[in-house]
Design a protein around this motif. Structure first.
Motif, PDB file in Angstrom:
ATOM      1  N   ALA A  50       0.831  -1.206   0.000  1.00 46.31           N
ATOM      2  CA  ALA A  50       0.000   0.000   0.000  1.00 46.31           C
ATOM      3  C   ALA A  50       0.866   1.257   0.000  1.00 46.31           C
ATOM      4  O   ALA A  50       0.539   2.249  -0.654  1.00 46.31           O
ATOM      5  N   GLU A  51       1.981   1.209   0.721  1.00 46.57           N
ATOM      6  CA  GLU A  51       2.908   2.343   0.743  1.00 46.57           C
ATOM      7  C   GLU A  51       3.488   2.609  -0.644  1.00 46.57           C
ATOM      8  O   GLU A  51       3.816   3.752  -0.979  1.00 46.57           O
ATOM      9  N   LEU A  52       3.611   1.534  -1.435  1.00 45.52           N
ATOM     10  CA  LEU A  52       4.135   1.671  -2.793  1.00 45.52           C
ATOM     11  C   LEU A  52       3.040   2.005  -3.803  1.00 45.52           C
ATOM     12  O   LEU A  52       3.318   2.184  -4.985  1.00 45.52           O
ATOM     13  N   GLY A  53       1.795   2.046  -3.333  1.00 37.01           N
ATOM     14  CA  GLY A  53       0.669   2.306  -4.228  1.00 37.01           C
ATOM     15  C   GLY A  53       0.303   1.116  -5.093  1.00 37.01           C
ATOM     16  O   GLY A  53      -0.290   1.269  -6.160  1.00 37.01           O
ATOM     17  N   ALA A  54       0.648  -0.084  -4.621  1.00 37.33           N
ATOM     18  CA  ALA A  54       0.393  -1.299  -5.419  1.00 37.33           C
ATOM     19  C   ALA A  54      -0.379  -2.341  -4.619  1.00 37.33           C
ATOM     20  O   ALA A  54      -0.212  -3.536  -4.824  1.00 37.33           O
ATOM     21  N   ARG A  55      -1.250  -1.883  -3.715  1.00 34.82           N
ATOM     22  CA  ARG A  55      -1.957  -2.822  -2.841  1.00 34.82           C
ATOM     23  C   ARG A  55      -2.870  -3.755  -3.623  1.00 34.82           C
ATOM     24  O   ARG A  55      -3.113  -4.892  -3.212  1.00 34.82           O
ATOM     25  N   THR A  56      -3.400  -3.301  -4.755  1.00 34.91           N
ATOM     26  CA  THR A  56      -4.312  -4.149  -5.544  1.00 34.91           C
ATOM     27  C   THR A  56      -3.618  -5.406  -6.058  1.00 34.91           C
ATOM     28  O   THR A  56      -4.272  -6.392  -6.369  1.00 34.91           O
ATOM     29  N   ASN A  57      -2.290  -5.373  -6.151  1.00 36.07           N
ATOM     30  CA  ASN A  57      -1.535  -6.555  -6.599  1.00 36.07           C
ATOM     31  C   ASN A  57      -1.633  -7.696  -5.596  1.00 36.07           C
ATOM     32  O   ASN A  57      -1.410  -8.857  -5.942  1.00 36.07           O
ATOM     33  N   VAL A  58      -1.952  -7.364  -4.331  1.00 38.54           N
ATOM     34  CA  VAL A  58      -2.084  -8.403  -3.301  1.00 38.54           C
ATOM     35  C   VAL A  58      -3.488  -8.370  -2.691  1.00 38.54           C
ATOM     36  O   VAL A  58      -3.673  -8.583  -1.500  1.00 38.54           O
ATOM     37  N   ALA A  59      -4.482  -8.096  -3.533  1.00 45.16           N
ATOM     38  CA  ALA A  59      -5.874  -8.136  -3.076  1.00 45.16           C
ATOM     39  C   ALA A  59      -6.257  -9.587  -2.785  1.00 45.16           C
ATOM     40  O   ALA A  59      -5.584 -10.523  -3.222  1.00 45.16           O
ATOM     41  N   VAL A  60      -7.349  -9.749  -2.040  1.00 48.82           N
ATOM     42  CA  VAL A  60      -7.793 -11.097  -1.643  1.00 48.82           C
ATOM     43  C   VAL A  60      -8.039 -11.951  -2.884  1.00 48.82           C
ATOM     44  O   VAL A  60      -8.737 -11.542  -3.806  1.00 48.82           O
ATOM     45  N   SER A  61      -7.447 -13.145  -2.898  1.00 47.73           N
ATOM     46  CA  SER A  61      -7.585 -14.047  -4.043  1.00 47.73           C
ATOM     47  C   SER A  61      -8.672 -15.089  -3.775  1.00 47.73           C
ATOM     48  O   SER A  61      -9.132 -15.255  -2.646  1.00 47.73           O
ATOM     49  N   THR A  62      -9.051 -15.811  -4.829  1.00 45.90           N
ATOM     50  CA  THR A  62     -10.032 -16.887  -4.685  1.00 45.90           C
ATOM     51  C   THR A  62      -9.504 -17.971  -3.754  1.00 45.90           C
ATOM     52  O   THR A  62     -10.242 -18.498  -2.911  1.00 45.90           O
ATOM     53  N   VAL A  63      -8.217 -18.291  -3.874  1.00 48.09           N
ATOM     54  CA  VAL A  63      -7.611 -19.298  -2.998  1.00 48.09           C
ATOM     55  C   VAL A  63      -7.706 -18.844  -1.547  1.00 48.09           C
ATOM     56  O   VAL A  63      -7.984 -19.634  -0.649  1.00 48.09           O
ATOM     57  N   GLY A  64      -7.497 -17.547  -1.318  1.00 45.78           N
ATOM     58  CA  GLY A  64      -7.609 -16.993   0.026  1.00 45.78           C
ATOM     59  C   GLY A  64      -9.008 -17.160   0.592  1.00 45.78           C
ATOM     60  O   GLY A  64      -9.177 -17.438   1.788  1.00 45.78           O
ATOM     61  N   LYS A  65     -10.010 -17.016  -0.265  1.00 45.57           N
ATOM     62  CA  LYS A  65     -11.398 -17.187   0.195  1.00 45.57           C
ATOM     63  C   LYS A  65     -11.684 -18.644   0.546  1.00 45.57           C
ATOM     64  O   LYS A  65     -12.349 -18.938   1.548  1.00 45.57           O
ATOM     65  N   TYR A  66     -11.168 -19.571  -0.263  1.00 45.90           N
ATOM     66  CA  TYR A  66     -11.326 -21.000   0.053  1.00 45.90           C
ATOM     67  C   TYR A  66     -10.589 -21.347   1.349  1.00 45.90           C
ATOM     68  O   TYR A  66     -11.071 -22.125   2.172  1.00 45.90           O
ATOM     69  N   LYS A  67      -9.412 -20.746   1.515  1.00 46.00           N
ATOM     70  CA  LYS A  67      -8.631 -20.965   2.735  1.00 46.00           C
ATOM     71  C   LYS A  67      -9.444 -20.564   3.960  1.00 46.00           C
ATOM     72  O   LYS A  67      -9.525 -21.304   4.945  1.00 46.00           O
ATOM     73  N   THR A  68     -10.064 -19.397   3.880  1.00 44.54           N
ATOM     74  CA  THR A  68     -10.869 -18.903   5.006  1.00 44.54           C
ATOM     75  C   THR A  68     -12.030 -19.836   5.296  1.00 44.54           C
ATOM     76  O   THR A  68     -12.313 -20.152   6.462  1.00 44.54           O
ATOM     77  N   ALA A  69     -12.701 -20.314   4.237  1.00 39.17           N
ATOM     78  CA  ALA A  69     -13.846 -21.214   4.425  1.00 39.17           C
ATOM     79  C   ALA A  69     -13.418 -22.512   5.116  1.00 39.17           C
ATOM     80  O   ALA A  69     -14.035 -22.927   6.114  1.00 39.17           O
ATOM     81  N   PHE A  70     -12.353 -23.145   4.628  1.00 37.45           N
ATOM     82  CA  PHE A  70     -11.870 -24.390   5.238  1.00 37.45           C
ATOM     83  C   PHE A  70     -11.416 -24.156   6.680  1.00 37.45           C
ATOM     84  O   PHE A  70     -11.652 -24.978   7.561  1.00 37.45           O
ATOM     85  N   GLN A  71     -10.765 -23.035   6.899  1.00 44.17           N
ATOM     86  CA  GLN A  71     -10.269 -22.681   8.222  1.00 44.17           C
ATOM     87  C   GLN A  71     -11.426 -22.552   9.215  1.00 44.17           C
ATOM     88  O   GLN A  71     -11.381 -23.119  10.314  1.00 44.17           O
ATOM     89  N   MET A  72     -12.467 -21.820   8.829  1.00 44.87           N
ATOM     90  CA  MET A  72     -13.619 -21.594   9.703  1.00 44.87           C
ATOM     91  C   MET A  72     -14.349 -22.898  10.004  1.00 44.87           C
ATOM     92  O   MET A  72     -14.742 -23.151  11.145  1.00 44.87           O
ATOM     93  N   ILE A  73     -14.523 -23.730   8.974  1.00 42.94           N
ATOM     94  CA  ILE A  73     -15.225 -25.007   9.169  1.00 42.94           C
ATOM     95  C   ILE A  73     -14.405 -25.926  10.064  1.00 42.94           C
ATOM     96  O   ILE A  73     -14.932 -26.542  10.995  1.00 42.94           O
ATOM     97  N   ALA A  74     -13.095 -26.014   9.809  1.00 40.61           N
ATOM     98  CA  ALA A  74     -12.224 -26.889  10.604  1.00 40.61           C
ATOM     99  C   ALA A  74     -12.220 -26.482  12.071  1.00 40.61           C
ATOM    100  O   ALA A  74     -12.374 -27.329  12.969  1.00 40.61           O
TER     101      ALA A  74
END
Length: 196
Positions: A128-152
C-alpha cells in the motif's frame, strides 16, 4: 461512494465480532459451575456454545461485507477493522485449540495459519505504501482458505469424537490453502521485493 460513518450497521457487526473474543475466552476457561452433577453435560454444552459463537462470528464476517455493499455503507474504518476482527477471532480460537490439544499437528497448523496472516498483512501494508496494494488483493484461494479454516475450527470446537479425523483433514486442507495463498501473494509482490 462511501458514507464515511464509523457507527454504521456493518461496522457495528465487526465491532461485535471483536467483543465476542473475550466472551469466547471466558466461556472456554470458566471453571465448572459449583454443584454441577453431570460434568460431561456441562462440557458438551460449553463446546456447543463455543462453536455457536465462532460460527456466529464467521457468519457476521460475510454479512457485514454484504451489508456494507448493499447499504452503501463502506468506510475506511470498516475496511481496516473487518480483516483485523477475522484474524483476531481465528488466532484466539487456534490458541485455545493448541492448549486443548497440545500436539505437534495442532501446533504446526496454528503457527502456519497465524504466521501467514502476519506475513500477508505486513505485505499488504508495505505494498500500500508503494501504491500497489491491488496486486495483493484477496484471491479466490484466500477465500477457500478462510472457508476451510472456519469449518475446521468449528468442528474442533464442537469436540465430537466421531468428527475428529474430519476436523484434522479440514484443518490441513486449510493449512495447504494457507501456504498456497501466501505463495500467490509473495509471487505478486516479488517484482517489488527484489528491487534494490
Amino acid at each position: 461512494m462511501t458514507t464515511g460513518r464509523i457507527l454504521n450497521i456493518p461496522n457495528i457487526l465487526t465491532i461485535a465480532r471483536i467483543i465476542l473474543i473475550p466472551v469466547f475466552l471466558i466461556i472456554a476457561y470458566w471453571p465448572p459451575a459449583l454443584g454441577v452433577t453431570d460434568v460431561q453435560a456441562d462440557i458438551t454444552f460449553r463446546h456447543a456454545l463455543l462453536t455457536a459463537i465462532f460460527i456466529l462470528a464467521a457468519v457476521t464476517d460475510w454479512f457485514d461485507g454484504f451489508l456494507a455493499r448493499a447499504l452503501n455503507q463502506t468506510s475506511a474504518f470498516g475496511r481496516f477493522l473487518d480483516p483485523v476482527a477475522d484474524k483476531l477471532m481465528v488466532a484466539a480460537a487456534l490458541v485455545v485449540l493448541v492448549q486443548w490439544k497440545p500436539t505437534i499437528t495442532m501446533a504446526f497448523a496454528g503457527i502456519v495459519i497465524i504466521s501467514r496472516e502476519i506475513t500477508v498483512s505486513a505485505l499488504r501494508e508495505w505494498m500500500a505504501e508503494l501504491g500497489a496494494r491491488t496486486n495483493v488483493a484477496v484471491s479466490t484461494v484466500g477465500k477457500y482458505k478462510t472457508a476451510f479454516q472456519m469449518i475446521a475450527i468449528s468442528v474442533f470446537l464442537l469436540n465430537w469424537q466421531p468428527l475428529n479425523i474430519l476436523a484434522y483433514i479440514l484443518l490441513y486442507m486449510a493449512v495447504f490453502l494457507t501456504l498456497w495463498s501466501m505463495i500467490i501473494y509473495l509471487r505478486a509482490a516479488w517484482p517489488y521485493l527484489k528491487q534494490p
